[in-house]
Enzyme design. Structure first.
Site, mmCIF file in Angstrom:
data_model
loop_
_atom_site.group_PDB
_atom_site.id
_atom_site.type_symbol
_atom_site.label_atom_id
_atom_site.label_comp_id
_atom_site.label_asym_id
_atom_site.label_seq_id
_atom_site.Cartn_x
_atom_site.Cartn_y
_atom_site.Cartn_z
ATOM 1 N N HIS B 25 20.923 -47.505 56.639
ATOM 2 C CA HIS B 25 19.736 -48.322 56.909
ATOM 3 C C HIS B 25 19.973 -49.813 56.691
ATOM 4 O O HIS B 25 20.991 -50.219 56.129
ATOM 5 C CB HIS B 25 18.546 -47.849 56.059
ATOM 6 N N ARG B 29 12.396 -57.067 53.415
ATOM 7 C CA ARG B 29 11.169 -57.176 52.616
ATOM 8 C C ARG B 29 9.996 -57.546 53.527
ATOM 9 O O ARG B 29 10.161 -58.391 54.413
ATOM 10 C CB ARG B 29 11.336 -58.260 51.549
ATOM 11 N N GLU B 92 14.518 -49.775 56.511
ATOM 12 C CA GLU B 92 13.813 -49.659 55.234
ATOM 13 C C GLU B 92 12.990 -50.922 55.034
ATOM 14 O O GLU B 92 13.530 -52.037 55.094
ATOM 15 C CB GLU B 92 14.814 -49.524 54.078
ATOM 16 N N ASN B 96 6.834 -55.401 47.835
ATOM 17 C CA ASN B 96 6.565 -55.779 46.449
ATOM 18 C C ASN B 96 5.053 -55.945 46.320
ATOM 19 O O ASN B 96 4.450 -56.797 46.971
ATOM 20 C CB ASN B 96 7.311 -57.078 46.108
ATOM 21 N N HIS B 119 19.087 -60.815 62.834
ATOM 22 C CA HIS B 119 18.048 -60.040 63.524
ATOM 23 C C HIS B 119 18.378 -58.551 63.492
ATOM 24 O O HIS B 119 19.490 -58.161 63.128
ATOM 25 C CB HIS B 119 17.916 -60.501 64.989
ATOM 26 N N GLU B 165 15.880 -58.598 68.587
ATOM 27 C CA GLU B 165 16.474 -58.747 69.907
ATOM 28 C C GLU B 165 16.099 -57.542 70.756
ATOM 29 O O GLU B 165 16.039 -56.412 70.244
ATOM 30 C CB GLU B 165 18.003 -58.846 69.769
#
Lengths: 177, 177
Positions: B25, B29, B92, B96, B119, B165
């Site tokens: 993965h 964030r 993923e 937070n 990207h 992209e």
């Protein structure tokens, strides 16, 4: 298919119009492709599917895959380029020409401020064997498996300092519960 | 296998010790998971394989996949967690807790200074149809296919401003030559 994905606020059913979309690659900029290629091929077993050069703009792109051994990569270069963009889960390394000769040049790993991108992750069949392999290659660690709160998860650094999480799938059964 | 990868300075043969490694993965964030999940499921057709909550540390992880329709995802949650970490090419998203309530909070996309991550990329079967689909969803563009030097390649922004992209593999045959 019986399982349609976990449901949380925001989650929508997959739309018809997104049929055939594939998450093809993640792009990271690298300072010195020779070092990055040695790292990702020599330690992680990736292969270079294609290098694309853009002379006018002064950069090259390297598309790397960690393939299962039985996969057939087309020999012919145009066919191989098309095939590359049909795959899932590749790594694209961008080299802006000349950065490898600048002593004070470094890319930002996304984990110090300003934060954004965090890491890529490799799943390995045997975490202990993988750690011994990384140690024999003198890889830098952010966190060894036995450190911190998340046991059985390691973070190493690639040659630009990008973080790479290392997990063994069979040890993750109870994670986050 | 007949094709072993393109050879450049630094490239090494895949080591035995890396057998079974998979690029599982890429982690980004995100400020507000509800918006990110709506974007990646509702526009790109991804599914949430697992959410993992880490209460003590105040964050949640969402593992998303863009799967082919015939793939079988395990129902049982522990089995599904293990299966998730065995896959290739997942996304993923890390949340937070609380960032979604901070008006002035934003993550860094990696393309303005300091640069690093660039990207993610989705391959689509029909670029024109995909652009029409993005337009109908009022997606923001970094670059439409007809703009700039790289024709037939688009860049859009996700809800945090990360670049995505968009390419159609069959249009890429002559890229970088």
């Amino acid at each position: 298919m019986s399982f349609d994905g976990e449901q949380y606020p925001g989650v929508m059913a997959p739309p018809q119009k997104a049929q055939g979309f594939r998450l093809n690659h993640t792009m990271l900029r690298v300072k010195d492709p020779e070092k990055s290629l040695a790292f990702y091929t020599g330690i992680f077993g990736m292969r270079v599917l294609r290098r694309l050069d853009f002379e006018e703009m002064g950069f090259s792109l390297y598309f790397l895959a960690r393939l299962d051994d039985d996969e057939a990569i087309p020999e012919e270069v145009g066919e191989r380029t098309v095939w590359t963009f049909q795959q899932r889960g590749l790594l694209e390394l961008t080299h802006n020409w000349g950065t490898e000769d600048q002593d004070d040049f470094a890319y930002h790993d996304g984990n110090s401020e300003p934060q954004g991108f965090g890491h890529i992750c490799f799943s390995v069949p045997d975490l202990e064997a993988a750690i011994a392999w990384f140690d024999s290659n003198e890889v830098s660690y952010v966190k060894r498996p036995e450190q911190g709160k998340m046991k059985d998860v390691a973070f190493i650094k690639d040659v630009d300092g990008y973080w790479i999480e290392i997990v063994q799938a069979s040890k993750m059964e109870g994670a986050g519960r």
